[in-house]
Write a protein that holds these residues in place. Structure first.
Motif, PDB file in Angstrom:
ATOM      1  N   TYR A 680       0.825  -1.219   0.000  1.00 29.36           N
ATOM      2  CA  TYR A 680       0.000   0.000   0.000  1.00 29.36           C
ATOM      3  C   TYR A 680       0.850   1.256   0.000  1.00 29.36           C
ATOM      4  CZ  TYR A 680      -4.024  -2.965   0.907  1.00 29.36           C
ATOM      5  OH  TYR A 680      -4.997  -3.916   0.827  1.00 29.36           O
ATOM      6  N   LEU A 681       1.996   1.180   0.686  1.00 24.22           N
ATOM      7  CA  LEU A 681       2.874   2.345   0.711  1.00 24.22           C
ATOM      8  C   LEU A 681       3.459   2.635  -0.655  1.00 24.22           C
ATOM      9  CD1 LEU A 681       4.786   1.874   4.101  1.00 24.22           C
ATOM     10  CD2 LEU A 681       3.031   3.564   3.571  1.00 24.22           C
ATOM     11  N   VAL A 682       3.828   1.577  -1.390  1.00 24.23           N
ATOM     12  CA  VAL A 682       4.362   1.781  -2.750  1.00 24.23           C
ATOM     13  C   VAL A 682       3.303   2.366  -3.661  1.00 24.23           C
ATOM     14  CG1 VAL A 682       5.269   0.582  -4.792  1.00 24.23           C
ATOM     15  CG2 VAL A 682       6.115  -0.021  -2.532  1.00 24.23           C
ATOM     16  N   LEU A 683       2.082   1.825  -3.536  1.00 33.22           N
ATOM     17  CA  LEU A 683       0.995   2.346  -4.368  1.00 33.22           C
ATOM     18  C   LEU A 683       0.723   3.815  -4.040  1.00 33.22           C
ATOM     19  CD1 LEU A 683      -1.241   1.870  -6.436  1.00 33.22           C
ATOM     20  CD2 LEU A 683      -2.716   1.102  -4.551  1.00 33.22           C
ATOM     21  N   ALA A 684       0.685   4.157  -2.746  1.00 35.73           N
ATOM     22  CA  ALA A 684       0.439   5.546  -2.350  1.00 35.73           C
ATOM     23  C   ALA A 684       1.563   6.452  -2.802  1.00 35.73           C
ATOM     24  CB  ALA A 684       0.279   5.617  -0.830  1.00 35.73           C
ATOM     25  N   ALA A 686       3.370   6.149  -5.449  1.00 35.25           N
ATOM     26  CA  ALA A 686       3.229   6.415  -6.886  1.00 35.25           C
ATOM     27  C   ALA A 686       2.163   7.489  -7.139  1.00 35.25           C
ATOM     28  CB  ALA A 686       2.877   5.115  -7.617  1.00 35.25           C
ATOM     29  N   VAL A 687       1.035   7.359  -6.468  1.00 35.10           N
ATOM     30  CA  VAL A 687      -0.051   8.342  -6.663  1.00 35.10           C
ATOM     31  C   VAL A 687       0.393   9.724  -6.215  1.00 35.10           C
ATOM     32  CG1 VAL A 687      -2.382   8.960  -6.005  1.00 35.10           C
ATOM     33  CG2 VAL A 687      -1.838   6.578  -6.485  1.00 35.10           C
ATOM     34  N   VAL A 688       1.011   9.774  -5.034  1.00 31.02           N
ATOM     35  CA  VAL A 688       1.431  11.062  -4.508  1.00 31.02           C
ATOM     36  C   VAL A 688       2.502  11.689  -5.390  1.00 31.02           C
ATOM     37  CG1 VAL A 688       2.595  12.190  -2.571  1.00 31.02           C
ATOM     38  CG2 VAL A 688       0.773  10.545  -2.129  1.00 31.02           C
ATOM     39  N   SER A 689       3.372  10.887  -5.905  1.00 27.36           N
ATOM     40  CA  SER A 689       4.424  11.415  -6.782  1.00 27.36           C
ATOM     41  C   SER A 689       3.818  12.051  -8.012  1.00 27.36           C
ATOM     42  CB  SER A 689       5.394  10.299  -7.172  1.00 27.36           C
ATOM     43  OG  SER A 689       6.016   9.771  -6.012  1.00 27.36           O
ATOM     44  N   PHE A 690       2.801  11.395  -8.572  1.00 25.44           N
ATOM     45  CA  PHE A 690       2.156  11.943  -9.766  1.00 25.44           C
ATOM     46  C   PHE A 690       1.462  13.276  -9.447  1.00 25.44           C
ATOM     47  CE2 PHE A 690      -1.789  12.397 -12.190  1.00 25.44           C
ATOM     48  CZ  PHE A 690      -1.259  12.533 -13.472  1.00 25.44           C
ATOM     49  N   LEU A 691       0.734  13.303  -8.355  1.00 29.84           N
ATOM     50  CA  LEU A 691       0.046  14.539  -7.973  1.00 29.84           C
ATOM     51  C   LEU A 691       1.045  15.630  -7.642  1.00 29.84           C
ATOM     52  CD1 LEU A 691      -2.842  13.087  -5.759  1.00 29.84           C
ATOM     53  CD2 LEU A 691      -2.987  13.899  -8.124  1.00 29.84           C
ATOM     54  N   PHE A 692       2.145  15.278  -7.003  1.00 34.24           N
ATOM     55  CA  PHE A 692       3.155  16.259  -6.637  1.00 34.24           C
ATOM     56  C   PHE A 692       3.754  16.907  -7.869  1.00 34.24           C
ATOM     57  CE2 PHE A 692       7.693  17.094  -5.932  1.00 34.24           C
ATOM     58  CZ  PHE A 692       7.594  18.138  -5.022  1.00 34.24           C
ATOM     59  N   ILE A 693       4.080  16.088  -8.853  1.00 35.70           N
ATOM     60  CA  ILE A 693       4.704  16.631 -10.075  1.00 35.70           C
ATOM     61  C   ILE A 693       3.701  17.538 -10.795  1.00 35.70           C
ATOM     62  CG2 ILE A 693       5.644  15.998 -12.351  1.00 35.70           C
ATOM     63  CD1 ILE A 693       6.733  13.444 -11.022  1.00 35.70           C
ATOM     64  N   THR A 694       2.417  17.108 -10.847  1.00 38.08           N
ATOM     65  CA  THR A 694       1.397  17.911 -11.522  1.00 38.08           C
ATOM     66  C   THR A 694       1.248  19.285 -10.846  1.00 38.08           C
ATOM     67  OG1 THR A 694       0.193  15.918 -12.140  1.00 38.08           O
ATOM     68  CG2 THR A 694      -1.019  18.006 -12.227  1.00 38.08           C
ATOM     69  N   PHE A 802       4.058  17.183  -1.029  1.00 38.89           N
ATOM     70  CA  PHE A 802       5.471  16.984  -0.798  1.00 38.89           C
ATOM     71  C   PHE A 802       5.706  16.342   0.559  1.00 38.89           C
ATOM     72  CE2 PHE A 802       9.596  18.576   0.741  1.00 38.89           C
ATOM     73  CZ  PHE A 802      10.424  17.996  -0.193  1.00 38.89           C
ATOM     74  N   HIS A 803       5.025  16.890   1.598  1.00 36.85           N
ATOM     75  CA  HIS A 803       5.156  16.283   2.922  1.00 36.85           C
ATOM     76  C   HIS A 803       4.648  14.856   2.926  1.00 36.85           C
ATOM     77  CE1 HIS A 803       5.676  20.467   4.165  1.00 36.85           C
ATOM     78  NE2 HIS A 803       6.131  20.008   5.363  1.00 36.85           N
ATOM     79  N   LEU A 804       3.537  14.658   2.259  1.00 34.56           N
ATOM     80  CA  LEU A 804       2.980  13.308   2.201  1.00 34.56           C
ATOM     81  C   LEU A 804       3.933  12.342   1.486  1.00 34.56           C
ATOM     82  CD1 LEU A 804       0.538  11.574   2.916  1.00 34.56           C
ATOM     83  CD2 LEU A 804      -0.495  12.226   0.737  1.00 34.56           C
ATOM     84  N   PHE A 805       4.549  12.853   0.452  1.00 36.33           N
ATOM     85  CA  PHE A 805       5.509  12.036  -0.314  1.00 36.33           C
ATOM     86  C   PHE A 805       6.665  11.602   0.585  1.00 36.33           C
ATOM     87  CE2 PHE A 805       9.475  12.045  -2.781  1.00 36.33           C
ATOM     88  CZ  PHE A 805       9.256  10.978  -3.633  1.00 36.33           C
ATOM     89  N   LEU A 806       7.206  12.553   1.340  1.00 34.78           N
ATOM     90  CA  LEU A 806       8.350  12.234   2.202  1.00 34.78           C
ATOM     91  C   LEU A 806       7.953  11.281   3.316  1.00 34.78           C
ATOM     92  CD1 LEU A 806      10.093  15.714   2.527  1.00 34.78           C
ATOM     93  CD2 LEU A 806      10.702  13.814   1.038  1.00 34.78           C
ATOM     94  N   VAL A 807       6.769  11.500   3.880  1.00 33.74           N
ATOM     95  CA  VAL A 807       6.329  10.611   4.959  1.00 33.74           C
ATOM     96  C   VAL A 807       6.175   9.181   4.462  1.00 33.74           C
ATOM     97  CG1 VAL A 807       4.416  10.125   6.529  1.00 33.74           C
ATOM     98  CG2 VAL A 807       5.254  12.457   6.310  1.00 33.74           C
ATOM     99  N   ILE A 808       5.536   9.074   3.279  1.00 33.76           N
ATOM    100  CA  ILE A 808       5.348   7.697   2.734  1.00 33.76           C
ATOM    101  C   ILE A 808       6.700   7.032   2.492  1.00 33.76           C
ATOM    102  CG2 ILE A 808       4.465   6.411   0.768  1.00 33.76           C
ATOM    103  CD1 ILE A 808       2.216   8.442   0.586  1.00 33.76           C
TER     104      ILE A 808
END
Length: 819
Positions: A680-684, A686-694, A802-808
């Protein structure tokens, strides 16, 4: 006139002089007989008699005449006996007034009563006796009692007849006063030896048609000779007596002498008047001739009396004289006040000179004793005006105001000019009816009312009160809420007003944080026609209630990351670790905030400022102090009851990030659980990375666009208006933060050389612990934007991602390292 029937033919005489009208009718007319057409004679319509409630006003005893309003005629109400009504007074007349109302008018009318021959002559006695000496000389006179006929004029007594006439003839003498003296004159000597007693019949005949008569028997006893008759000293005596003289008063003394001697010279005095009133009022001493007052004498009944006195000797010879008694008036009668017509109620808007009451004044005295002056009480808006002799009208003299005086007690006083003066008075009560001429008046020019917020809908807030000086329905006040709006919302959705009591009710529950005060207008309207009204402004002030807990602005509490502050072990006492920033949207003492730590250990390392929320060290850090410090800060307001909020501040006590990291590697997790978590962490991630870049691409584009706009604005020379973030300003001006405080903690790899910077805009310092980053922690610090503008939604979003990305990533690597 010919025949008795002709006496009942109506003879009408109309005289229109100074508002007076006169009629003439015979006495003894049957009830309901026509007297006259009063409507035509006065020039009035019969409808006016009906609408004006026409009536007859008279002060005489009994009402002999009645008014038929519908026909407009006067009719005989009771059969009239002229003799009972007027006695010998001529002419005999009835005087009365015709009273009309709306408006008030009156007319004087007179009905003269003519005589009919309905009374026969009568003698006081049916039989009289004379003793006449046979020596009476021819020509001797013997006074006889006169007959009385109550009729007048041609119906009165006309002549006398004496039968037989052998020895006596009858002579009638008329006096200047109109009286007739009847004398029996001896024309042939008497002879007792031939005829000792003689009987004569005296007949009195009137002049009516048919003639009526009365008789009296005269019995004469013939005596022996009595040669001389009594002779009065004067034929007429005159005297004066004051009315109301006591009984027994000697009015006068008449004297007669007789030349005879012995019993023939003894004189006896008698009053020979046939009218009862003289015999009732006066008596005479038979021996002395003193005329004595026998009863109360009243000038108002008769002003003069004539007393006929006869002097007789023992021989039957007589002489007569007259005593004229003048009655002198004294002021013994008060003026009589008679209310002819009156109004008990008058409207306060009545015009000046409106007739209220009509009064008739009478004083039975004469001369100055009968002259009457009338006046009314002072300080009343009325005046007494004289219309004709002894008639007065009470009229309005100025404008009336029921609110100043709703009732007047008017005393009418009348006094005559006698000495001493006599007076009488009567009090008239006059009610003033109300007119709606006063608008309601509020007790205050404006009202202020207070209500605590979070009230129950329908709560009574305040009461407005207006008073109306009018009366009854005109003073009945209704309260109306005038249409207006508060912040674009009709005021009727905020408050309502009771129409009867003026009680203001809250329609909704108020929130001080949304609205602090508002005002509206209330109209007071009376029940008159047309209604009058006034209005008043009411201001409602909302009072604050401690219904909002403090809100923590910093540190921001998130559930996805472990946020903390790092304190070097070499920190001095008073070292600023962090600052808890909170606000309370309430006001006053409800927004006064205080800070304190919860569950402080015995050897507490930190303390929080009670007023400013600053977390500082209170002692030197030791090696025994744990690396991870979890501080629970309670923020309380000063309301009653107090409300609070809790914030957790994680503090890391370490000189390097490696010490902090080691605390996070001691956790043990189950292998199977870790595999699922890793997926689940890997899946999250990936999603967060996409949203972050957008978001990163979008915000860079926006920043470039704003930078270009600012450059264009700068080159245009227009003034630049600074922009202050609304989320960090104290819009209510009642919180504990008049300005925004941001703290930026900058630390190098060597935390001992860290310094603190204050007053920078941007997010707070946070420590992100990532176990996969070879024991190092990265410090993130946001810088000011080009235009120093607040974070846009995209900036907030990218920071969040960004914070969410780092936490994950931190969680993922931590999990992978542990297992």
């Amino acid at each position: 006139m010919k025949g008795l029937a002709s006496l009942f033919i109506l003879f009408l005489l109309i005289c229109s002089v100074f508002g007076q009208i006169s009629y003439t009718i015979p006495e003894e007319m049957s009830k309901g007989s026509l007297v006259g057409n009063i409507a035509n004679d006065l020039g009035l319509q019969t409808s006016r008699l009906t609408s004006g409630k026409a009536r007859i006003y008279t002060r005489e005893n009994g009402e002999y005449i009645e008014l038929n309003r519908e026909r407009g005629v006067l009719l005989v109400k009771e059969k009239i006996d002229r003799e009972a009504l007027c006695k010998q007074t001529t002419p005999c007349a009835l005087h009365f007034q015709i009273i009309l109302e709306n408006p008030m008018e009156f007319f004087t009318a007179t009905v003269q009563i003519t005589d009919v021959n309905d009374n026969a002559p009568t003698f006081k006695r049916s039989e009289i006796h004379f003793k006449i000496s046979e020596s009476a000389i021819v020509g001797a006179k013997f006074l006889l009692e006169a007959a009385v006929d109550h009729d007048v004029g041609i119906n009165d007594l006309k002549s006398y007849e004496l039968k037989p006439t052998d020895n006596f003839v009858l002579k009638v003498h008329s006096s200047n006063e109109g009286d007739k003296n009847v004398e029996m004159v001896l024309q042939k000597p008497l002879d007792r030896e031939k005829e000792e007693e003689i009987s004569l019949v005296l007949t009195a005949v009137d002049g009516g048609e048919p003639q009526m008569s009365g008789t009296m028997l005269i019995r004469i006893t013939v005596l022996d000779a009595n040669d001389n008759a009594p002779v009065f000293t004067q034929p007429t005596y005159k005297t004066m007596v004051t009315e109301n003289s006591p009984k027994g008063t000697v009015v006068a003394t008449v004297t007669a002498t007789d030349a005879d001697q012995g019993s023939n010279s003894k004189i006896t005095y008698t009053i020979t008047n046939t009218l009862d009133d003289v015999r009732k009022l006066f008596k005479i001493n038979k021996e002395t001739g003193d005329v004595i007052l026998n009863d109360n004498i009243d000038f108002e009944e008769s002003k003069i009396y004539q007393i006929n006195v006869r002097a007789s000797d023992e021989g039957g010879l007589t002489d007569s004289c007259k005593l004229i008694v003048d009655v002198q008036d004294i002021n013994d009668n008060k003026p009589e006040i008679n209310i002819m017509s009156k109004s008990t109620v008058i409207s306060e808007d009545a015009k000046i000179n409106t007739i209220v009451t009509m009064i008739n004044i009478e004083d039975k005295d004469s001369g100055d004793n009968g002259n009457v002056r009338c006046y009314i009480s002072d300080h009343v808006p009325f005046v007494l005006k004289s219309s004709t002799n002894n008639f007065f009208s009470l009229v309005t003299d100025s404008e009336l105001d029921r609110e100043l005086a709703s009732q007047y007690n008017i005393t009418v006083s009348c006094s005559d000019e006698g000495v001493p003066s006599l007076s009488s008075s009567v009090t008239l009560t006059l009610q003033i009816s109300d007119v709606n001429d006063n608008a309601p008046v509020f007790e205050r020019s404006s009202y202020e009312a207070y209500i605590v917020e979070n009230n129950t809908p329908g709560l009574s807030v305040f009461t407005v009160k207006a008073r109306d000086a009018d009366w009854n329905q005109n003073a009945r006040v209704s309260y109306i809420l005038e249409d207006s709006s508060v912040n674009g919302v009709p005021v009727s959705s905020y408050v309502s007003v009771s129409a009867d009591s003026g009680v203001i009710h809250a329609v909704r529950s108020f929130d001080y944080e949304q609205i602090k005060d508002f005002q509206f207008r209330v109209k007071a309207q009376d029940g008159g026609s047309p209604p009058l009204s006034s209005n008043v402004t009411v201001k409602i002030l909302i009072q604050d209630q401690n219904d909002n807990p403090p809100q923590v602005l910093y540190p921001v509490q998130t559930g996805g990351s472990v946020v903390g502050e790092m304190v070097p072990r070499s920190a001095d006492v008073g070292y600023l670790v962090s600052k808890v920033v909170a606000v309370d949207v309430d006001s006053g003492q409800n927004a006064w905030l205080s800070y304190k730590l919860q569950k402080v250990p015995d050897r507490a390392l930190f303390e929080v400022g009670l007023q400013n929320g600053e977390i500082r060290t209170i002692r030197q850090v030791t090696d025994k102090d744990p690396v991870n410090q979890k501080l629970t800060v309670i923020v309380e307001d000063n309301g009653q009851p107090s409300r609070s909020a809790t914030v957790i501040v994680n503090v890391a006590v370490a000189d390097s990030f490696s010490e902090v990291l080691s605390e996070f590697t001691d956790f043990k997790h189950d292998k199977e659980y870790n595999d699922n978590l890793t997926f689940y962490l890997v899946l999250a991630l990936a999603v967060v990375s996409f949203l972050f870049i957008t978001c990163l691409v979008v915000i860079i584009s926006v920043k470039i666009y704003r930078w270009r706009q600012s450059r264009i604005l700068y080159h245009s020379g227009l003034p630049v208006i600074p922009y202050f973030p609304p989320s960090y300003s104290d819009t209510l001006g009642t919180g504990t933060l008049p300005h925004v405080y941001n703290y930026e903690v900058c630390r190098t790899t060597d935390s001992r050389k860290s310094d603190c910077k204050f007053g920078t805009l941007g997010p707070q310092n946070v420590l992100l612990m990532d176990t996969s980053s070879s024991g190092t922690m990265q410090r993130l610090q946001s810088k000011k934007t080009i235009l120093d503008e607040p974070d846009s939604p995209l900036e907030v979003s990218i920071g969040f991602f960004f914070h969410l990305f780092l936490v994950i990533r931190l969680c993922l690597f931590s999990t992978s390292d542990r297992y």
